[in-house]
Scaffold this active site. Structure first.
Site, PDB file in Angstrom:
ATOM      1  N   GLU A  24       5.193 -12.539  12.175  1.00  0.00           N
ATOM      2  CA  GLU A  24       4.847 -11.259  12.815  1.00  0.00           C
ATOM      3  C   GLU A  24       3.180 -10.993  12.766  1.00  0.00           C
ATOM      4  OE1 GLU A  24       7.012  -8.005  10.884  1.00  0.00           O
ATOM      5  OE2 GLU A  24       8.781  -8.959  11.439  1.00  0.00           O
ATOM      6  N   HIS A  60       0.691  -1.176  -0.015  1.00  0.00           N
ATOM      7  CA  HIS A  60      -0.052   0.000  -0.200  1.00  0.00           C
ATOM      8  C   HIS A  60       0.880   1.249   0.061  1.00  0.00           C
ATOM      9  CE1 HIS A  60      -3.248  -2.727   0.559  1.00  0.00           C
ATOM     10  NE2 HIS A  60      -3.995  -1.942  -0.138  1.00  0.00           N
ATOM     11  N   HIS A 107       5.410 -14.134   6.427  1.00  0.00           N
ATOM     12  CA  HIS A 107       5.986 -12.999   7.182  1.00  0.00           C
ATOM     13  C   HIS A 107       4.838 -12.617   8.240  1.00  0.00           C
ATOM     14  CE1 HIS A 107       7.513  -9.330   8.387  1.00  0.00           C
ATOM     15  NE2 HIS A 107       8.623  -9.568   7.866  1.00  0.00           N
ATOM     16  N   HIS A 164      14.541 -14.084   7.993  1.00  0.00           N
ATOM     17  CA  HIS A 164      13.571 -14.811   8.799  1.00  0.00           C
ATOM     18  C   HIS A 164      13.770 -16.181   8.424  1.00  0.00           C
ATOM     19  CE1 HIS A 164      11.649 -11.192  10.263  1.00  0.00           C
ATOM     20  NE2 HIS A 164      11.191 -10.750   8.866  1.00  0.00           N
TER      21      HIS A 164
HETATM   22 CO    CO Z   1      10.496  -8.967   8.478  1.00  0.00          CO
END
Ligand code: CO
Length: 293
Positions: free
Chosen positions: A208, A121, A178, A240
């Site tokens: 997350e 966005h 993610h 990650h």
């Molecule tokens: Co990250």
């Protein structure tokens, strides 16, 4: 009476402005059409991630021969890290400004994000600002990996294909997405639902967002699963994947699941290393390009 005049005057001002901008070539001539593609990723400074970007680049070139391709990374931190290594990657804003300078008139900006979250966005806003400035005749943003239901179906098939062939159906596949605070986080659970219609032992958690690894662990224990393949559901196998998923720290997914008695087999490959995922992003460029004809 005065009020009635304002609207036509505004319309004239707008129209004059529009003419001036579409004649950006100067001297009253419309600039010759020059189409380009700008690929925009979050970015990664991990060498292991570069193979993903190279694959996307290669497949985009193959799908749209003759159309120049530029790259941009949205992450400021990553760009700073790379600059220290002597690699200069641009932000979408700078990349678009340079494309203007190079004389591009039509630009397809393709998001290489997985979902339409915060990063996507932000990119929309950038593209919108360039649209408003009117320096390009057209500048359009393509959807991320998961947008329409067709993308979900294609992603399900790509995931099924990417699972190692020696995995048994009684063993789990745990994908690491993610995750985000953004409302689009719901895509992860939606995708897991569609995956489980095909194979009930495939799980999708996030670092997350929701679902968290603790919930995935509970689901695996409930099903008495003894072994799980851990795979990143991110375009690159970067920080990650290496640390949060497969690392030796106590709070990595591998450690948490191993502690719970589940044998873990981490696979360090990003989704963009598999051609079936890349094809989804690459096909999304057709959307903007279709408006340039
Ligand atoms: Co990250």
């Amino acid at each position: 009476m005065r009020k009635k005049l304002i609207i036509p005057i505004l319309a004239i001002i707008f129209f004059v402005g529009l003419c001036a901008s579409t004649m950006a070539g100067g001297h009253g001539h419309k600039a010759p059409k020059k189409v380009g593609i700008l690929l925009v990723a979050f970015g990664s400074s991990e060498p292991s991630a570069q193979v993903s970007f190279e694959n996307i680049d290669k497949q985009t070139r193959a799908a749209y021969p003759g159309i120049p391709i530029r790259w941009a990374y949205t992450s400021h931190i990553i760009r700073k890290k790379l600059a220290k290594q002597g690699k200069h990657l641009e932000s979408p804003e700078v990349a678009l400004a340079k494309m203007q300078d190079e004389g591009f008139t039509h630009v397809a900006v393709q998001s290489l994000h997985t979902i339409g979250g915060a990063e996507y966005h932000d990119l929309r806003r950038t593209v919108g600002a360039f649209k408003m400035m009117g320096e390009f005749q057209r500048v359009i943003l393509g959807y991320p990996l998961l947008a329409a239901q067709e993308d979900m179906q294609r992603a399900v098939n790509a995931i099924l294909k990417s699972i190692p062939s020696d995995r048994r159906k009684t063993e789990a596949v745990v994908l690491m997405g993610h995750g985000t605070h953004h409302p689009s986080n719901a895509f992860y659970a939606a995708l897991m639902f569609q995956l489980q219609l095909k194979d009930p032992n495939i799980f999708l958690g996030t670092v997350e967002g929701y679902p968290e690894v603790d919930l995935i662990k509970e689901l695996l224990l409930e099903k008495k699963i003894k072994k799980a393949y851990l795979m990143p559901f991110m375009s690159v196998a970067g920080d990650h994947a290496k640390n949060d998923m497969a690392g030796d720290e106590d709070d990595s997914w591998k450690s948490i699941l191993t502690q719970a008695g589940i044998q873990c087999v981490p696979i360090l490959k990003g989704t963009a290393e598999y051609d079936d995922f890349v094809a989804i992003w690459v096909d999304h460029i057709r959307g903007p390009l279709g408006h340039f004809e």
